[in-house]
Design a protein around this motif. Sequence first.
Motif, mmCIF file in Angstrom:
data_model
loop_
_atom_site.group_PDB
_atom_site.id
_atom_site.type_symbol
_atom_site.label_atom_id
_atom_site.label_comp_id
_atom_site.label_asym_id
_atom_site.label_seq_id
_atom_site.Cartn_x
_atom_site.Cartn_y
_atom_site.Cartn_z
ATOM 1 N N SER A 284 0.643 -1.023 -0.122
ATOM 2 C CA SER A 284 -0.126 0.186 0.163
ATOM 3 C C SER A 284 0.760 1.309 -0.042
ATOM 4 O O SER A 284 0.574 2.316 -0.562
ATOM 5 N N THR A 285 1.816 1.159 0.795
ATOM 6 C CA THR A 285 2.959 2.431 0.841
ATOM 7 C C THR A 285 3.700 2.576 -0.612
ATOM 8 O O THR A 285 3.914 3.691 -1.014
ATOM 9 N N VAL A 286 3.833 1.469 -1.321
ATOM 10 C CA VAL A 286 4.635 1.627 -2.516
ATOM 11 C C VAL A 286 3.368 2.187 -3.508
ATOM 12 O O VAL A 286 3.725 3.130 -4.227
ATOM 13 N N MET A 287 2.264 1.888 -3.440
ATOM 14 C CA MET A 287 1.225 2.612 -4.509
ATOM 15 C C MET A 287 0.929 3.997 -3.935
ATOM 16 O O MET A 287 0.982 4.680 -4.962
ATOM 17 N N ASP A 288 0.853 4.187 -2.819
ATOM 18 C CA ASP A 288 0.795 5.816 -2.123
ATOM 19 C C ASP A 288 1.924 6.603 -2.760
ATOM 20 O O ASP A 288 1.699 7.794 -3.173
ATOM 21 N N MET A 289 3.289 5.879 -2.624
ATOM 22 C CA MET A 289 4.334 6.861 -2.945
ATOM 23 C C MET A 289 4.415 6.978 -4.567
ATOM 24 O O MET A 289 5.011 8.007 -5.070
ATOM 25 N N ALA A 290 4.064 6.081 -5.270
ATOM 26 C CA ALA A 290 4.072 6.180 -6.704
ATOM 27 C C ALA A 290 3.083 7.256 -7.076
ATOM 28 O O ALA A 290 3.345 7.938 -7.965
ATOM 29 N N VAL A 291 1.877 7.303 -6.693
ATOM 30 C CA VAL A 291 0.900 8.266 -6.892
ATOM 31 C C VAL A 291 1.560 9.707 -6.586
ATOM 32 O O VAL A 291 1.450 10.623 -7.196
ATOM 33 N N LEU A 292 2.306 9.745 -5.407
ATOM 34 C CA LEU A 292 2.749 10.960 -4.802
ATOM 35 C C LEU A 292 4.116 11.381 -5.701
ATOM 36 O O LEU A 292 4.192 12.500 -5.388
ATOM 37 N N GLY A 293 4.583 10.713 -6.381
ATOM 38 C CA GLY A 293 5.798 10.970 -7.023
ATOM 39 C C GLY A 293 7.105 10.853 -6.239
ATOM 40 O O GLY A 293 7.902 11.815 -6.312
ATOM 41 N N ALA A 294 7.162 10.158 -5.108
ATOM 42 C CA ALA A 294 8.172 10.188 -4.309
ATOM 43 C C ALA A 294 9.435 9.521 -4.749
ATOM 44 O O ALA A 294 9.422 8.501 -5.242
ATOM 45 N N ARG A 295 10.715 9.891 -4.162
ATOM 46 C CA ARG A 295 11.929 9.090 -4.417
ATOM 47 C C ARG A 295 11.681 8.372 -2.944
ATOM 48 O O ARG A 295 12.131 8.922 -2.027
ATOM 49 N N CYS A 296 12.114 6.935 -3.249
ATOM 50 C CA CYS A 296 11.695 6.109 -1.820
ATOM 51 C C CYS A 296 13.047 5.453 -1.559
ATOM 52 O O CYS A 296 13.971 4.821 -2.714
ATOM 53 N N VAL A 297 13.330 5.241 -0.146
ATOM 54 C CA VAL A 297 14.371 4.055 0.136
ATOM 55 C C VAL A 297 13.437 3.416 1.056
ATOM 56 O O VAL A 297 12.842 3.808 2.178
ATOM 57 N N PHE A 298 13.212 2.101 0.801
ATOM 58 C CA PHE A 298 12.365 1.234 1.584
ATOM 59 C C PHE A 298 13.134 0.257 2.326
ATOM 60 O O PHE A 298 14.346 -0.205 2.123
ATOM 61 N N VAL A 299 12.660 0.067 3.523
ATOM 62 C CA VAL A 299 13.232 -0.528 4.863
ATOM 63 C C VAL A 299 12.391 -1.684 5.186
ATOM 64 O O VAL A 299 11.530 -1.636 5.864
ATOM 65 N N PRO A 300 12.396 -2.931 4.544
ATOM 66 C CA PRO A 300 11.522 -3.876 4.642
ATOM 67 C C PRO A 300 11.438 -4.410 6.228
ATOM 68 O O PRO A 300 12.286 -4.482 6.962
ATOM 69 N N THR A 301 10.167 -4.610 6.511
ATOM 70 C CA THR A 301 9.953 -5.032 7.945
ATOM 71 C C THR A 301 10.587 -6.509 8.093
ATOM 72 O O THR A 301 10.300 -7.384 7.184
ATOM 73 N N PRO A 302 11.683 -6.758 9.033
ATOM 74 C CA PRO A 302 12.306 -8.108 9.194
ATOM 75 C C PRO A 302 10.991 -9.178 9.377
ATOM 76 O O PRO A 302 9.976 -9.044 10.097
ATOM 77 N N GLY A 303 11.110 -10.275 8.700
ATOM 78 C CA GLY A 303 10.144 -11.417 8.786
ATOM 79 C C GLY A 303 8.916 -11.276 7.701
ATOM 80 O O GLY A 303 8.277 -12.118 7.666
ATOM 81 N N GLN A 304 8.865 -10.053 7.233
ATOM 82 C CA GLN A 304 7.700 -9.896 6.105
ATOM 83 C C GLN A 304 8.480 -10.006 4.667
ATOM 84 O O GLN A 304 8.805 -8.848 4.210
ATOM 85 N N TYR A 305 8.712 -11.374 4.393
ATOM 86 C CA TYR A 305 9.463 -11.492 2.948
ATOM 87 C C TYR A 305 8.715 -10.971 1.756
ATOM 88 O O TYR A 305 9.537 -10.431 0.961
ATOM 89 N N GLU A 306 7.681 -10.753 1.763
ATOM 90 C CA GLU A 306 6.913 -9.872 0.972
ATOM 91 C C GLU A 306 7.427 -8.561 0.673
ATOM 92 O O GLU A 306 7.583 -8.197 -0.508
ATOM 93 N N GLN A 307 7.757 -7.746 1.594
ATOM 94 C CA GLN A 307 8.267 -6.535 1.491
ATOM 95 C C GLN A 307 9.869 -6.629 1.045
ATOM 96 O O GLN A 307 10.242 -5.766 0.251
ATOM 97 N N VAL A 308 10.484 -7.724 1.252
ATOM 98 C CA VAL A 308 11.894 -7.797 0.828
ATOM 99 C C VAL A 308 11.572 -8.139 -0.593
ATOM 100 O O VAL A 308 12.515 -7.550 -1.365
ATOM 101 N N ILE A 309 10.852 -8.797 -1.151
ATOM 102 C CA ILE A 309 10.622 -9.193 -2.460
ATOM 103 C C ILE A 309 10.235 -7.862 -3.399
ATOM 104 O O ILE A 309 10.886 -7.605 -4.506
ATOM 105 N N LEU A 310 9.444 -7.112 -2.729
ATOM 106 C CA LEU A 310 9.090 -5.858 -3.334
ATOM 107 C C LEU A 310 9.813 -4.921 -3.474
ATOM 108 O O LEU A 310 10.333 -4.358 -4.735
#
Length: 384
Positions: A284-310
């Motif tokens: 959801s954060t990825v989609m929000d940041m895409a709409v807002l045109g942000a330059r992002c540094v993502f720090v995946p939540t440990p244990g949530q491998y989905e965020q690591v993959i994204l």
Amino acid sequence: MKVLVAPLDWGLGHATRCVPVIREFLNQGAEVELAVVRSNAGLLRGIFPELRQRLVPSYNIVYPKHGYNMGLWLVKNGAHLRTVMNYEHRIAEEMVKRFHYDVLVSDNRFGFYSRNAKSIYMTHQRRIAFPRVLSAFEPLGMLWHASVMKHFDEVWVPDLPEFPGYAGSLSHVKNCPVPVKYVGALSRFSGMGTDSSTCLGKLGPYCFVAVVSGVEPARTRFENLLRKTLVKIPGRHAIILGKPSLGLKTSNENNLDLFTHLPDEQFASVVRSAQWVISRGGYSTVMDMAVLGARCVFVPTPGQYEQVILGRDLAREGFAATIDESRFSTESLLATIGEKACVALPKPGENNLLKDAVKELMSFSTEGRESSAGSRLPSATLRG
């Protein structure tokens, strides 16, 4: 048509991405109510104060302190999850019977469906990602998720139908036990203007804006790490703490502006004023940041491998930067943005996919009522 929208309560991301879905149903004339728990009720009440809210059971998820314990945690809490799923299904059936809903929209609430209403299951994670050492179990995860989805009439995927979209292999899967519709990128910021000065007032511009989200104890750990890291970097920075239950409060610590929560327009303005945004890598954060045109540094939540993959896939495409929490520091942050100076998430266009999905659902509901006296949505009652 009467619709009940029920987001999962694992963080606020599921609730925020339901916002454009709720708006679209309202735009097309549906009567909408919300199934909430305490953790997301305040956020949704602030956006839709006129909509009735009904309490439903919480999953009460608390992630382990260390990510490598997630597999054991899932085994340990599997019985609890099944109990909640069974209970929420009974609640859903009772609510449909009592309040006469025509449609239930469940954002990843596994048991929130009814045999007496059209039931929509919304998820981007049709493939449940497993770490490499556990990859042999991934087919079992997909089979389990398919067993969840088969109880619903349709699956709505908040992504683009063309691969890779925003979620890549997580959302683009060949087989599904029920019909699948891609409904485009979903963000509560869709349709907002692009003027970064709107509602900004004396806030910003900022070098870094950090957005804290997720469930405990990972949320607080990330907040403390951000405070320790950003205070060492010259310039002005902001941290949005993601605590809507505390109301709108602002404080200052050294070169940091701290916000417990921000209304959407102010949130968008603060993010757009930033040179860089640091956040978890939830979808959801990825989609929000895409709409807002942000330059992002993502720090995946440990244990949530989905965020690591994204994060990995977005970095590979040149759309964002990513840093593991274990190596996140002032030094690694500055080094990463130096290497990834040109990253940018692709901005989605107008979302007609969601409009079409809701329109088709509204048309089906109207035809069902007209063709079958005493039955709101007859096909939903045929599901076994």
